[in-house]
Design an enzyme around this catalytic site. Structure first.
Site, short mmCIF file in Angstrom:
data_model
loop_
_atom_site.label_atom_id
_atom_site.label_comp_id
_atom_site.label_asym_id
_atom_site.label_seq_id
_atom_site.Cartn_x
_atom_site.Cartn_y
_atom_site.Cartn_z
N ASP A 202 0.93 -0.90 0.15
CA ASP A 202 -0.06 -0.15 -0.11
C ASP A 202 0.88 1.33 0.03
O ASP A 202 1.68 1.48 1.06
CB ASP A 202 -0.89 0.01 1.30
N GLU A 204 -0.18 4.31 -0.98
CA GLU A 204 -1.22 5.40 -0.84
C GLU A 204 -1.84 5.50 -2.18
O GLU A 204 -1.19 5.89 -3.10
CB GLU A 204 -0.57 6.66 -0.25
N ASN A 205 -3.31 5.59 -2.14
CA ASN A 205 -4.03 5.73 -3.47
C ASN A 205 -3.71 4.66 -4.39
O ASN A 205 -3.58 5.06 -5.71
CB ASN A 205 -3.81 7.10 -4.17
N GLY A 279 -4.31 4.13 5.30
CA GLY A 279 -3.43 5.43 5.62
C GLY A 279 -4.40 6.46 6.08
O GLY A 279 -3.98 7.11 7.13
N ASP A 280 -5.62 6.41 5.63
CA ASP A 280 -6.55 7.26 6.00
C ASP A 280 -7.75 6.91 6.93
O ASP A 280 -8.70 7.41 7.09
CB ASP A 280 -7.33 7.71 4.57
N HIS A 402 -25.50 -12.68 11.62
CA HIS A 402 -25.38 -11.23 12.30
C HIS A 402 -25.41 -10.32 11.01
O HIS A 402 -24.69 -10.85 10.03
CB HIS A 402 -24.30 -10.92 13.25
N PHE A 405 -24.81 -6.50 13.34
CA PHE A 405 -24.71 -6.83 14.75
C PHE A 405 -26.16 -7.13 15.17
O PHE A 405 -26.04 -7.57 16.44
CB PHE A 405 -23.91 -5.92 15.43
N HIS A 450 -29.24 -11.69 24.33
CA HIS A 450 -30.60 -11.38 24.33
C HIS A 450 -30.65 -9.84 24.93
O HIS A 450 -29.86 -9.64 25.72
CB HIS A 450 -31.52 -12.17 24.80
N ASP A 475 -26.23 -12.36 29.98
CA ASP A 475 -27.04 -12.27 28.65
C ASP A 475 -26.50 -13.12 27.72
O ASP A 475 -26.99 -13.42 26.79
CB ASP A 475 -27.32 -10.72 28.45
#
Ligand code: AHR
Ligand code: AHR
Ligand code: AHR
Length: 485
Positions: A202, A204-205, A279-280, A402, A405, A450, A475
């Site tokens: 990587d 960048e871009n 990076g961002d 899920h 979530f 739950h 739970d």
């Protein structure tokens, strides 16, 4: 000699050395990482069993018994203080409060090294670590090397599962402002041979698999369960190398001039460190990190080959992802809530909606079926057949999964995303007493819970209402029994 001893004798010493599994210097006996537990917010440092040795995984198990734990700091072993902590917001916000990224579960990536139990860093989408004030890391066009040991079966096409040199601002400041190892099957920028995943750089871009901006056929798809990935870069030269971290030597997939696009020669490296993010602060990626370093200077191939030999000699091997009450594949099970006041309720579904319902032996057959689940081998390939999927008793081909979530019942579309979202690993219930807790394979901080009688994949004290810390242990602790139907 350990990896950083080898890099030092090659004249390219480590300036950052991160591992939750072992010491990366033969003399290192300090803290490898810190875990923070959910019950009281206390932290402890996990050290090697002895200087130069494997992390004391059992010490983590003891500290985290009966609660959840997060990896809160991954210490730098180089002595430069280049520790990795919860990544702050950058160009993109993370999912935690104030735009921070998630921390990794302590138990998502269990392994053994030469038979000793240790834990890697399981990065789910949303998880990220960073150091924006690192010292001694390459800047501008200075030379550096990196290697990391990863799980070659745990990846996705999100941006960007990275380890290495990034922007100090957390923002995309332009081409050539990063230089990291990337692993995954993202094809927005570059790609290699086959369908991926690939080791890329990587910069960048751009995720680069070689000198061309798009495809470079010399970079193979690679998915060893334990994978060594190498990226190094200096003035108008860089390389990608890779290997099976459990045997054999490194292969070179590219070594040559900088990419033929503007902004990458010379480089404009900034010297911050990222793990698991772009990076961002792009947080869409997943992967598992066991160990990795950054050096100053351009390591020789021979030095890296010696590091690879040391990694192989560390003897990484898989460890169980499940514990606690055994579930038998093919059987029908019920999961009864154990929170006081709710103990007549079972995990059930009404159509696609997952909830808890009061069920007994005298309930109607339809309700009994809605509260019964057929245990299947975990659908996620990367779970290695170790975890489970739960097929609706009354809707064959539909599984608990899920989504945002929330737990749902949905027909499998066969996709990698579905299979991963429908895979859950069991462990002894957090509240004890013979119960079981069921965590999402892909988000091991999150458990079947739950909440207001609805079904969720909840973390202990996270940002959602259903993540509330109050009564979390109860739970998420279920009494498992033979299904009603
Ligand atoms: O280079 C790929 C990604 O592009 C970087 O990681 C990120 O900063 C930008 O979005
Ligand atoms: O449940 C969390 C995520 O939400 C799932 O992994 C994804 O499918 C959905 O976007
Ligand atoms: O699901 C019932 C209860 O709802 C849970 O025990 C509690 O956490 C929430 O208030």
């Amino acid at each position: 000699a350990a990896p950083c001893d080898i890099y030092a004798s090659g004249g390219t010493p480590c300036v950052a050395a991160h591992s939750t599994t072992r010491a990366l210097y033969s003399a290192f006996s300090g803290a490898l990482y810190q875990v923070k537990r959910g019950s009281d917010g206390a932290t402890t440092d996990i050290k090697p069993l002895a200087a130069g040795s494997v992390a004391n995984g059992p010490a983590q198990d003891t500290f985290c018994a009966g609660t959840t734990c997060l990896i809160s700091v991954i210490y730098d072993q180089s002595g430069r203080g280049n520790h990795l902590t919860q990544a702050p917001p950058g160009g993109f916000q993370g999912p935690e409060a104030n735009g921070y990224d998630n921390l990794a579960s302590g138990i998502g990536a269990p392994v053994t090294l030469d038979g000793q139990k240790a834990y890697g860093v399981f990065v789910s989408p949303g998880t990220g670590y960073r150091n924006n004030n690192a010292k001694g890391i390459a800047v501008r066009d200075e030379a550096e090397g990196m290697y990391a040991v990863l799980d070659g079966t745990h990846y996705n096409d999100g941006c960007c599962f990275d380890y290495g040199n990034a922007e100090t601002s957390g923002r995309d400041t332009g081409n050539g402002h990063m230089e990291t190892i990337y692993f995954g099957d993202n094809t927005v920028w570059g790609s290699g041979a086959g369908a991926g995943p690939w080791i890329m750089a990587d910069l960048e871009n751009g995720l680069f698999s070689g000198p061309n901006v798009k495809n470079n056929a010399g970079d193979p798809s690679i998915s060893h369960r334990f994978l060594t990935a190498v990226v190094k870069g200096g003035p108008n030269k860089w390389a990608i190398r890779g290997a099976n971290a459990a045997s054999g030597g490194l292969s070179t997939y590219y070594s040559g001039a900088r990419p033929n696009a503007a902004g990458y020669n010379p480089m404009s490296k900034e010297g911050a460190i990222v793990l698991g993010i772009g990076g961002d602060n792009s947080v869409g990626a997943q992967g598992t990190f066991y160990e990795g370093v950054m050096t100053t200077g351009y390591p020789s191939d021979a030095t890296e080959n010696a590091v690879q030999a040391d990694v192989v000699a560390a003897k990484y091997a898989i460890a169980p992802l499940t514990s606690g009450p055994a579930l038998s594949v093919g059987s029908s099970v019920s999961l009864r809530a154990t929170t006081s006041g709710y103990t007549t309720r079972y995990l059930a579904h009404t159509g696609a909606t997952v909830n808890t319902q009061v069920v007994s032996s005298s309930s109607a057959t339809a309700l009994k079926q809605q509260a019964s689940w057929t245990v299947r081998t975990g659908l996620a390939t990367a779970s290695g057949g170790q975890c489970f999927s739960f097929e609706a008793r009354d809707a064959p081909g539909s599984y608990l999964r899920h989504y945002n979530f929330e737990l749902r019942v949905a027909n499998s579309d066969g996709s990698k995303q579905f299979r991963e979202d429908a895979t859950f690993c069991t462990q002894a219930g957090l509240s004890g007493s013979g119960t079981v807790s069921v965590r999402a394979w892909g988000f091991p901080t999150r458990y079947f819970r739950h909440y207001n009688n609805g079904g969720y994949a909840a973390s202990n004290g996270g940002v959602h209402t259903f993540d509330a810390a109050g009564s979390f242990n109860d739970d998420v602790s279920w009494a498992v029994a033979t299904g009603f139907a």
